[in-house]
Design a protein around this motif. Structure first.
Motif, PDB file in Angstrom:
ATOM      1  N   GLU A 112       0.833  -1.197   0.000  1.00 43.14           N
ATOM      2  CA  GLU A 112       0.000   0.000   0.000  1.00 43.14           C
ATOM      3  C   GLU A 112       0.870   1.251   0.000  1.00 43.14           C
ATOM      4  OE1 GLU A 112      -3.158   0.306   2.776  1.00 43.14           O
ATOM      5  OE2 GLU A 112      -3.625  -1.819   2.669  1.00 43.14           O
ATOM      6  N   ASP A 113       0.359   2.314  -0.607  1.00 40.91           N
ATOM      7  CA  ASP A 113       1.119   3.560  -0.598  1.00 40.91           C
ATOM      8  C   ASP A 113       1.114   4.173   0.803  1.00 40.91           C
ATOM      9  OD1 ASP A 113      -1.716   4.195  -1.360  1.00 40.91           O
ATOM     10  OD2 ASP A 113      -0.976   6.232  -1.030  1.00 40.91           O
ATOM     11  N   LYS A 114       2.065   5.035   1.033  1.00 38.08           N
ATOM     12  CA  LYS A 114       2.329   5.577   2.362  1.00 38.08           C
ATOM     13  C   LYS A 114       1.138   6.335   2.945  1.00 38.08           C
ATOM     14  CE  LYS A 114       5.347   8.834   2.267  1.00 38.08           C
ATOM     15  NZ  LYS A 114       6.565   9.673   2.277  1.00 38.08           N
ATOM     16  N   ILE A 115       0.480   7.142   2.148  1.00 31.15           N
ATOM     17  CA  ILE A 115      -0.617   7.972   2.657  1.00 31.15           C
ATOM     18  C   ILE A 115      -1.831   7.113   3.016  1.00 31.15           C
ATOM     19  CG2 ILE A 115      -2.237   9.809   2.040  1.00 31.15           C
ATOM     20  CD1 ILE A 115       0.072  11.026   0.385  1.00 31.15           C
ATOM     21  N   THR A 116      -2.160   6.160   2.168  1.00 32.78           N
ATOM     22  CA  THR A 116      -3.284   5.268   2.454  1.00 32.78           C
ATOM     23  C   THR A 116      -3.014   4.435   3.691  1.00 32.78           C
ATOM     24  OG1 THR A 116      -3.781   5.150   0.102  1.00 32.78           O
ATOM     25  CG2 THR A 116      -4.733   3.451   1.491  1.00 32.78           C
TER      26      THR A 116
END
Length: 96
Positions: A46-50
């Protein structure tokens, strides 16, 4: 985590259940429930912000549930609960 190793998970529902169980068990025994969840999310790519948003939501809801259960079990009377709320407001404002 440092080696950036990923594991191919075929049964995601089983993996989520195991991670949730481990996280809950660690929360009850050590108050340190983050590592299984963080490692699972990192493995999923998963991407960092999510990932950060999901972790904030997970820990927020888990802590609210813990406080409610503690209140109904009698281990945290409402008098003490309100004192903790008032004491934590400056820390929350500073952190925000």
């Amino acid at each position: 985590m440092c080696a950036n190793i990923t594991i191919d998970i075929r049964r995601h529902s089983l993996a989520k259940s195991v991670v949730g169980f481990l996280s809950g068990f660690l929360e009850d025994t050590t108050s340190f429930n983050g590592p299984p969840l963080v490692l699972y999310m990192m493995n999923q790519g998963e991407d960092k912000i999510t990932m950060r948003a999901d972790l904030v939501r997970y820990f927020f809801l888990g802590n609210i549930a813990t406080l409610i259960i503690a209140y109904f079990m009698g281990s945290m009377p409402i008098v003490n609960f309100s004192m903790y709320i008032v004491a934590s407001i400056p820390a929350i404002a500073l952190g925000w």
